[in-house]
Each structure stands twice: as structure tokens, then as C-alpha cells.
Write a protein that holds these residues in place. Structure first.
Motif, PDB file in Angstrom:
ATOM      1  N   ASN A  10       0.823  -1.201   0.000  1.00  0.00           N
ATOM      2  CA  ASN A  10       0.000   0.000   0.000  1.00  0.00           C
ATOM      3  C   ASN A  10       0.866   1.264   0.000  1.00  0.00           C
ATOM      4  N   CYS A  11       1.214   1.735  -1.179  1.00  0.00           N
ATOM      5  CA  CYS A  11       2.048   2.927  -1.308  1.00  0.00           C
ATOM      6  C   CYS A  11       1.317   4.178  -0.829  1.00  0.00           C
ATOM      7  N   LYS A  12       0.014   4.219  -1.010  1.00  0.00           N
ATOM      8  CA  LYS A  12      -0.755   5.391  -0.588  1.00  0.00           C
ATOM      9  C   LYS A  12      -0.640   5.582   0.929  1.00  0.00           C
ATOM     10  N   LYS A  13      -0.785   4.509   1.670  1.00  0.00           N
ATOM     11  CA  LYS A  13      -0.656   4.603   3.127  1.00  0.00           C
ATOM     12  C   LYS A  13       0.785   4.919   3.515  1.00  0.00           C
ATOM     13  N   ALA A  14       1.731   4.328   2.818  1.00  0.00           N
ATOM     14  CA  ALA A  14       3.145   4.565   3.135  1.00  0.00           C
ATOM     15  C   ALA A  14       3.509   6.035   2.935  1.00  0.00           C
ATOM     16  N   THR A  15       3.052   6.630   1.824  1.00  0.00           N
ATOM     17  CA  THR A  15       3.377   8.039   1.588  1.00  0.00           C
ATOM     18  C   THR A  15       2.691   8.928   2.620  1.00  0.00           C
ATOM     19  N   PHE A  16       1.481   8.544   3.043  1.00  0.00           N
ATOM     20  CA  PHE A  16       0.806   9.278   4.107  1.00  0.00           C
ATOM     21  C   PHE A  16       1.638   9.234   5.388  1.00  0.00           C
ATOM     22  N   LEU A  17       2.138   8.056   5.737  1.00  0.00           N
ATOM     23  CA  LEU A  17       2.945   7.918   6.955  1.00  0.00           C
ATOM     24  C   LEU A  17       4.267   8.673   6.842  1.00  0.00           C
ATOM     25  N   ILE A  18       4.849   8.707   5.663  1.00  0.00           N
ATOM     26  CA  ILE A  18       6.086   9.461   5.448  1.00  0.00           C
ATOM     27  C   ILE A  18       5.851  10.933   5.742  1.00  0.00           C
ATOM     28  N   GLU A  19       4.766  11.469   5.197  1.00  0.00           N
ATOM     29  CA  GLU A  19       4.441  12.880   5.439  1.00  0.00           C
ATOM     30  C   GLU A  19       4.071  13.129   6.897  1.00  0.00           C
ATOM     31  N   ILE A  32       6.649   0.586  12.356  1.00  0.00           N
ATOM     32  CA  ILE A  32       6.915  -0.788  11.911  1.00  0.00           C
ATOM     33  C   ILE A  32       6.323  -1.017  10.525  1.00  0.00           C
ATOM     34  N   GLU A  33       5.068  -0.581  10.341  1.00  0.00           N
ATOM     35  CA  GLU A  33       4.424  -0.744   9.042  1.00  0.00           C
ATOM     36  C   GLU A  33       5.212  -0.024   7.944  1.00  0.00           C
ATOM     37  N   LEU A  34       5.635   1.192   8.238  1.00  0.00           N
ATOM     38  CA  LEU A  34       6.385   1.964   7.252  1.00  0.00           C
ATOM     39  C   LEU A  34       7.726   1.306   6.943  1.00  0.00           C
ATOM     40  N   SER A  35       8.402   0.828   7.955  1.00  0.00           N
ATOM     41  CA  SER A  35       9.690   0.145   7.747  1.00  0.00           C
ATOM     42  C   SER A  35       9.538  -1.083   6.864  1.00  0.00           C
ATOM     43  N   ILE A  36       8.472  -1.847   7.110  1.00  0.00           N
ATOM     44  CA  ILE A  36       8.209  -3.044   6.297  1.00  0.00           C
ATOM     45  C   ILE A  36       7.985  -2.639   4.849  1.00  0.00           C
ATOM     46  N   HIS A  37       7.183  -1.606   4.648  1.00  0.00           N
ATOM     47  CA  HIS A  37       6.897  -1.165   3.282  1.00  0.00           C
ATOM     48  C   HIS A  37       8.163  -0.649   2.588  1.00  0.00           C
TER      49      HIS A  37
END
Length: 89
Positions: A10-19, A32-37
Motif C-alpha cells: 500500500n504505497c498510498k498509506k506509506a506516503t501518508f505515513l512518510i508525510e 513498523i508498518e512503514l519500515s516493512i513497506h
């Protein structure tokens, strides 16, 4: 599909978490979720690097003593608002 698999693809969620991480704190679960992605997605890794650079540049622009009087033209603001309203409706 379990929750870890969902973030993995899920790139959309990952970019949201990055921001979100750049403007505040993210939870341990989100980290953890972001690191996995990011471990498997080179596109989001690149996005994170670019986003960091852009945010640093914007912060330095607004923190610069030279640019304290930086303001948008009223016509530009009206046009921008109109375009936003059109896209949102």
C-alpha cells in the motif's frame, strides 16, 4: 489479507505515513508498518528522500529573514481557490 501484508503493498498509506512522520510523530505500529513497506518499495524510499529535501527547503524559505514579507498575490489566491473548488466538486 493480514495487516502487515496490506501495508507491504500500500504505497498510498506509506506516503501518508512518510508525510505524517515529517510533521509530527507516528506510532510504534506505524513505524513498523512503514519500515516493512520501505524495505521492499524503492519508489516510496525515493519519495521519502525527495519529500525530506522539499520540506527542508520550504522550512528554510519560511525561516529566512529575507522572506518574512513573502505573500501571494490576491489574484493568484483567488484563481487557486477557484481551481481547488472546481477539483473538489
Amino acid at each position: 489479507m493480514n495487516k502487515l501484508k496490506k501495508i507491504q503493498y500500500n504505497c498510498k498509506k506509506a506516503t501518508f505515513l512518510i508525510e505524517k512522520k515529517q510533521i509530527g510523530k507516528i506510532t510504534l505500529r506505524e513505524k513498523i508498518e512503514l519500515s516493512i513497506h520501505l524495505a521492499g518499495c524503492s519508489i516510496c524510499k525515493t519519495f521519502e528522500k525527495q519529500s525530506l529535501v522539499i520540506n527542508q527547503m520550504v522550512k528554510s524559505l519560511f525561516n529566512s529573514s529575507i522572506n518574512h514579507n513573502l505573500k501571494l498575490d490576491e489574484d493568484f489566491k483567488r484563481d487557486l481557490q477557484k481551481r481547488l473548488d472546481e477539483k473538489l466538486s
